[in-house]
Scaffold this active site. Structure first.
Site, PDB file in Angstrom:
ATOM      1  N   ASP A 128     -20.371  34.245  85.878  1.00  0.00           N
ATOM      2  CA  ASP A 128     -19.760  32.943  85.594  1.00  0.00           C
ATOM      3  C   ASP A 128     -18.819  32.970  84.329  1.00  0.00           C
ATOM      4  O   ASP A 128     -18.891  32.028  83.541  1.00  0.00           O
ATOM      5  CB  ASP A 128     -20.734  32.111  85.628  1.00  0.00           C
ATOM      6  CG  ASP A 128     -21.392  31.937  87.023  1.00  0.00           C
ATOM      7  OD1 ASP A 128     -20.927  32.749  87.859  1.00  0.00           O
ATOM      8  OD2 ASP A 128     -22.350  31.239  87.145  1.00  0.00           O
ATOM      9  N   GLU A 130     -19.367  30.444  89.620  1.00  0.00           N
ATOM     10  CA  GLU A 130     -20.015  29.411  90.384  1.00  0.00           C
ATOM     11  C   GLU A 130     -18.745  28.310  90.794  1.00  0.00           C
ATOM     12  O   GLU A 130     -18.119  27.928  89.604  1.00  0.00           O
ATOM     13  CB  GLU A 130     -21.013  28.729  89.520  1.00  0.00           C
ATOM     14  CG  GLU A 130     -21.890  27.781  89.898  1.00  0.00           C
ATOM     15  CD  GLU A 130     -22.983  26.873  89.026  1.00  0.00           C
ATOM     16  OE1 GLU A 130     -23.231  27.578  87.956  1.00  0.00           O
ATOM     17  OE2 GLU A 130     -23.379  25.858  89.342  1.00  0.00           O
ATOM     18  N   LYS A 138     -20.061  32.040  94.342  1.00  0.00           N
ATOM     19  CA  LYS A 138     -21.223  31.527  94.667  1.00  0.00           C
ATOM     20  C   LYS A 138     -21.439  29.987  94.445  1.00  0.00           C
ATOM     21  O   LYS A 138     -21.091  29.429  93.442  1.00  0.00           O
ATOM     22  CB  LYS A 138     -22.326  32.315  93.652  1.00  0.00           C
ATOM     23  CG  LYS A 138     -22.048  31.983  92.201  1.00  0.00           C
ATOM     24  CD  LYS A 138     -22.979  33.088  91.533  1.00  0.00           C
ATOM     25  CE  LYS A 138     -23.282  32.595  89.945  1.00  0.00           C
ATOM     26  NZ  LYS A 138     -23.712  31.290  89.561  1.00  0.00           N
ATOM     27  N   CYS A 158     -27.751  30.699  84.997  1.00  0.00           N
ATOM     28  CA  CYS A 158     -27.294  31.550  86.049  1.00  0.00           C
ATOM     29  C   CYS A 158     -27.698  33.147  85.680  1.00  0.00           C
ATOM     30  O   CYS A 158     -27.715  33.858  86.742  1.00  0.00           O
ATOM     31  CB  CYS A 158     -25.699  31.454  86.078  1.00  0.00           C
ATOM     32  SG  CYS A 158     -25.526  29.869  87.177  1.00  0.00           S
ATOM     33  N   GLN A 163     -44.189  41.339  78.745  1.00  0.00           N
ATOM     34  CA  GLN A 163     -44.900  41.528  79.509  1.00  0.00           C
ATOM     35  C   GLN A 163     -44.844  43.095  80.100  1.00  0.00           C
ATOM     36  O   GLN A 163     -44.785  43.277  81.436  1.00  0.00           O
ATOM     37  CB  GLN A 163     -45.264  40.632  80.857  1.00  0.00           C
ATOM     38  CG  GLN A 163     -45.690  39.304  80.164  1.00  0.00           C
ATOM     39  CD  GLN A 163     -45.843  38.214  81.193  1.00  0.00           C
ATOM     40  OE1 GLN A 163     -46.925  38.261  82.149  1.00  0.00           O
ATOM     41  NE2 GLN A 163     -44.941  37.556  81.420  1.00  0.00           N
TER      42      GLN A 163
END
Ligand code: C5J
Length: 225
Positions: A25, A73, A130, A163, A203
Site C-alpha cells: 500500500d 488498498e 485488495k 496493513c 516471544q
C-alpha cells in the site's frame, strides 16, 4: 542460492528463489496530502521515511531477479466491495468514495489509488488490489505465491501496525516466513511503528522476523551474482 539474513530475534537462512519482496500500500492515498490518510487527520509526511528504503529494497530484489509484488488498498467505483461498516467508520473529513484532491478516496483507478511514482511497479510485477487491510483477504495473492514456490516474504509498506501487521499475520498463518524490513515500513504514530515491530519479533518471533535493508544488502553481498 541461500543467504543468511541477520534479523531479530535470530538470523534466518533464505533461498532467494523462494523469496519475494512484498510492498504494502505505498499509495498516494496514504502518503500524500488530500488522500485517505489525511482525511483521518494524520500527518502523512511521517510515511515518507519508508520511500527511500523501499526503493533500495526494490533495487536489491530486482537486481537478484526476485519476485516483487505490490499491493493497493481500495474499492470498486460502486463501493460494492466496501463493507458499510468500513465506509461509515469514524469522523473523517472525507469518507471512502468521496471526491477529494486526489480523486475519490480509496477508489480503484483514481489518482490517489496509485503507488507513489518513486516505487512504481515495473512491467511483470504483480499488483494486488485488495479491499481489506490484509493482502490475502479476497485476493489472488496466496495463489500467486504458491504457484511461484515462494516460502519467504520480505515485507515493507504502510502502515506498520495496520496493513503490514494484518498481512504478516495472515501470511504467517498460511505457513510463510515473514521478514519485516523495519526501515521500509512507517506509521502515522511513531510509537505504533516501534511497538508493532517489537510485537512481531517478541516471544521468539511469534509471527515473524524483523530486519532492514542494510542487513538484506549485507546478506546479498555474501552471495555472488
Ligand atoms: C490503513 C493501511 N492504515 N494500508 N491502511 O488504513 O495500513
Amino acid at each position: 542460492m541461500t543467504v543468511l539474513l541477520t534479523a531479530d530475534p535470530a538470523p534466518l537462512s533464505i533461498d532467494l528463489a523462494a523469496s519475494a519482496l512484498l510492498l504494502i500500500d505505498m499509495q498516494r492515498d496514504f502518503l500524500e496530502p488530500g488522500g485517505f490518510g489525511a482525511s483521518l487527520g494524520n500527518d502523512v509526511a511521517r510515511l515518507r521515511t519508508a520511500v527511500g528504503p523501499c526503493r533500495e529494497a526494490l533495487r536489491l530484489a530486482r537486481e537478484r531477479g526476485m519476485l516483487v509484488i505490490h499491493t493497493r488498498e481500495g474499492h470498486r467505483a460502486d463501493l460494492s466491495d466496501a463493507p458499510p461498516a468500513k465506509v461509515a467508520r469514524g469522523t473523517p473529513s472525507r469518507r471512502i468514495g468521496d471526491a477529494g484532491p486526489l480523486g475519490r478516496i480509496l477508489v480503484r483507478g483514481e489518482p490517489g489509488h496509485e503507488i507513489v511514482p518513486e516505487l512504481a511497479p515495473e512491467p511483470g510485477e504483480p499488483v494486488i488490489d485488495k479491499p481489506g487491510k490484509g493482502a490475502f483477504h479476497a485476493t489472488e495473492l496466496d495463489a500467486i505465491l504458491r504457484n511461484r514456490g515462494i516460502e519467504v516474504l520480505l515485507v515493507g509498506g504502510v502502515t506498520t501496525e495496520v496493513c503490514v501487521h494484518t498481512t504478516v499475520r495472515e501470511a504467517n498463518d498460511r505457513g510463510y516466513r515473514c521478514v519485516v524490513l523495519a526501515d521500509c515500513c512507517a506509521s502515522y504514530f511513531a510509537e505504533f511503528h516501534d511497538v508493532g515491530l517489537r510485537m512481531i519479533s517478541a516471544q521468539g518471533g511469534i509471527f515473524g522476523w524483523v530486519s532492514d535493508t542494510s542487513r538484506v544488502k549485507a546478506a546479498l553481498a555474501t552471495c555472488p551474482r
